[in-house]
Write an enzyme that holds these catalytic residues in place. Structure first.
Site, PDB file in Angstrom:
ATOM      1  N   GLY A 192       9.468 -10.714  -2.955  1.00  0.00           N
ATOM      2  CA  GLY A 192       9.292 -10.207  -1.591  1.00  0.00           C
ATOM      3  C   GLY A 192       7.933 -10.454  -0.991  1.00  0.00           C
ATOM      4  N   VAL A 231       0.832  -1.211   0.000  1.00  0.00           N
ATOM      5  CA  VAL A 231       0.000   0.000   0.000  1.00  0.00           C
ATOM      6  C   VAL A 231       0.864   1.257   0.000  1.00  0.00           C
ATOM      7  CG1 VAL A 231      -1.972  -1.178   1.058  1.00  0.00           C
ATOM      8  CG2 VAL A 231      -0.314  -0.016   2.536  1.00  0.00           C
ATOM      9  N   HIS A 235      -4.162  -4.248  -3.167  1.00  0.00           N
ATOM     10  CA  HIS A 235      -4.580  -4.077  -1.764  1.00  0.00           C
ATOM     11  C   HIS A 235      -4.807  -2.608  -1.406  1.00  0.00           C
ATOM     12  CE1 HIS A 235      -2.923  -8.278  -0.342  1.00  0.00           C
ATOM     13  NE2 HIS A 235      -4.022  -8.356  -1.059  1.00  0.00           N
TER      14      HIS A 235
HETATM   15  P1  OAD Z   1       5.012 -10.752   4.384  1.00  0.00           P
HETATM   16  O1  OAD Z   1       5.501  -9.965   5.549  1.00  0.00           O
HETATM   17  O2  OAD Z   1       4.042 -11.835   4.654  1.00  0.00           O
HETATM   18  O3  OAD Z   1       6.241 -11.396   3.598  1.00  0.00           O
HETATM   19  C1  OAD Z   1       7.375 -10.646   3.244  1.00  0.00           C
HETATM   20  C2  OAD Z   1       8.340 -11.566   2.519  1.00  0.00           C
HETATM   21  O4  OAD Z   1       9.443 -10.771   2.096  1.00  0.00           O
HETATM   22  C3  OAD Z   1       8.910 -12.702   3.381  1.00  0.00           C
HETATM   23  O5  OAD Z   1       8.894 -13.913   2.634  1.00  0.00           O
HETATM   24  C4  OAD Z   1      10.351 -12.260   3.662  1.00  0.00           C
HETATM   25  O6  OAD Z   1      11.253 -13.350   3.753  1.00  0.00           O
HETATM   26  C5  OAD Z   1      10.651 -11.432   2.430  1.00  0.00           C
HETATM   27  N1  OAD Z   1      11.667 -10.396   2.644  1.00  0.00           N
HETATM   28  C6  OAD Z   1      11.954  -9.702   3.775  1.00  0.00           C
HETATM   29  N2  OAD Z   1      12.946  -8.820   3.559  1.00  0.00           N
HETATM   30  C7  OAD Z   1      13.305  -8.947   2.255  1.00  0.00           C
HETATM   31  C8  OAD Z   1      14.264  -8.318   1.419  1.00  0.00           C
HETATM   32  N3  OAD Z   1      15.076  -7.364   1.873  1.00  0.00           N
HETATM   33  N4  OAD Z   1      14.363  -8.711   0.132  1.00  0.00           N
HETATM   34  C9  OAD Z   1      13.544  -9.694  -0.358  1.00  0.00           C
HETATM   35  N5  OAD Z   1      12.610 -10.317   0.382  1.00  0.00           N
HETATM   36  C10 OAD Z   1      12.484  -9.956   1.671  1.00  0.00           C
HETATM   37  O7  OAD Z   1       4.419  -9.683   3.339  1.00  0.00           O
HETATM   38  P2  OAD Z   1       3.449  -9.922   2.083  1.00  0.00           P
HETATM   39  O8  OAD Z   1       3.682 -11.262   1.492  1.00  0.00           O
HETATM   40  O9  OAD Z   1       3.548  -8.743   1.223  1.00  0.00           O
HETATM   41  O10 OAD Z   1      -2.338  -7.575   3.418  1.00  0.00           O
HETATM   42  O11 OAD Z   1       2.043  -9.904   2.788  1.00  0.00           O
HETATM   43  C11 OAD Z   1       0.905 -10.077   2.008  1.00  0.00           C
HETATM   44  C12 OAD Z   1      -0.262  -9.345   2.630  1.00  0.00           C
HETATM   45  O12 OAD Z   1      -0.421  -9.749   3.985  1.00  0.00           O
HETATM   46  C13 OAD Z   1      -0.062  -7.847   2.742  1.00  0.00           C
HETATM   47  O13 OAD Z   1      -0.397  -7.166   1.562  1.00  0.00           O
HETATM   48  C14 OAD Z   1      -0.977  -7.473   3.867  1.00  0.00           C
HETATM   49  C15 OAD Z   1      -0.572  -8.565   4.807  1.00  0.00           C
HETATM   50  O14 OAD Z   1      -1.419  -8.879   5.823  1.00  0.00           O
HETATM   51  C16 OAD Z   1      -3.319  -6.958   4.112  1.00  0.00           C
HETATM   52  O15 OAD Z   1      -3.113  -6.221   5.063  1.00  0.00           O
HETATM   53  C17 OAD Z   1      -4.686  -7.224   3.579  1.00  0.00           C
END
Ligand code: OAD
Length: 237
Positions: free
Chosen positions: A175, A92, A108
């Site tokens: 990510g 977002v 989202h």
């Molecule tokens: P997550 O916090 O679930 O996942 C983030 C991912 O990024 C993890 O797999 C980490 O290992 C990886 N990561 C962390 N640092 C990184 C870096 N420097 N480079 C590459 N990867 C890295 O976040 P999302 O998958 O985006 O929705 O979450 C999905 C949705 O869940 C969000 O949009 C939000 C959340 O609840 C709502 O609020 C509706």
């Protein structure tokens, strides 16, 4: 690497992590500090709207201070030099836009935008919201909410997303932990359409086995390197 014509890129919180935006499910992530049921559901908002406003006010303020990192910039560079790129983001924040990406779907919603639940008008929004905020369009007080998709709500632009997934020949997920549907199911949709599927993430996601290729490391390193490979294959084709 083969040359690809229609590329779909799904991004998640890990892309913005190195810009200083918190991820959700890491040990220090947002869901370790807040219960998502309280701050990211319609029921939580109905129960305590001011608390939900305060959560998003804090996020909105922090988003206003951050800058795109090398991974956002590389994706904007790819779009500018390829011609067939669509980014679908679960984030977002406004970092893709700040980097220069324009072919962008915010599935989202956007933290820097507010939605009036009464008249459905959307407004760019940088200030705090509260239960006393009036809608600039219909003037009703108390109906403004962050223009973000909460758990239990349908993500935005799903028809357009299905269309680009049906037509892509390369799908890259960057990510994202692969915990939240429908985004977590996009890899299967793209694969069913015959696309090559790639995961670029710090570590294997929940859906890692669904991808045909994976490169693990920080987004600011692995994304620019992968973008260069795509562009050199595209330019040599
Ligand atoms: P997550 O916090 O679930 O996942 C983030 C991912 O990024 C993890 O797999 C980490 O290992 C990886 N990561 C962390 N640092 C990184 C870096 N420097 N480079 C590459 N990867 C890295 O976040 P999302 O998958 O985006 O929705 O979450 C999905 C949705 O869940 C969000 O949009 C939000 C959340 O609840 C709502 O609020 C509706």
């Amino acid at each position: 690497m083969a040359s690809y014509d229609r590329i779909v890129i799904l991004t998640g919180a890990g892309l913005s992590a190195e810009s200083g935006v918190s991820t959700f499910r890491d040990p220090n992530g947002i869901w370790a500090k807040y219960d998502w049921r309280d701050v990211a559901t319609p029921e939580g908002f109905a129960k305590n709207p001011q608390a939900v406003h305060e959560f998003y006010n804090m996020r909105r303020r922090s988003h206003a201070e951050v800058k795109p990192n090398a991974a956002h910039l590389a994706l904007a560079h790819l779009e500018a030099n390829h011609g067939g790129v669509t980014i679908i983001t679960q984030n977002v924040d406004a970092l893709h836009e700040a980097a220069g990406s324009t072919s962008l779907i915010h599935m989202h919603g956007q933290a820097l935008q507010a939605l009036c639940a009464k008249c459905q008008h959307r407004h760019p929004w940088r200030d705090d919201l509260s239960i006393e905020t009036a809608c600039p369009s219909c003037k009703v007080v108390g109906a403004m909410r962050p223009d973000v998709v909460w758990f239990g709500e349908i993500p935005y632009h799903m028809e357009r997303i299905s269309g680009v997934l049906r037509n892509c020949d390369l799908f890259i997920s960057i990510g994202t932990s692969g915990n939240v549907y429908p985004a977590a199911g996009f890899v299967a949709e793209a694969r069913a359409s015959g696309a090559h599927t790639v995961e670029l993430n710090l570590e294997p996601s929940e859906g890692a086995s669904l991808f045909q290729e994976a490169i693990y490391g920080p987004a600011t390193q692995v994304v620019p390197a992968y973008v260069e490979k795509i562009l050199s294959a595209h330019n040599n084709y």
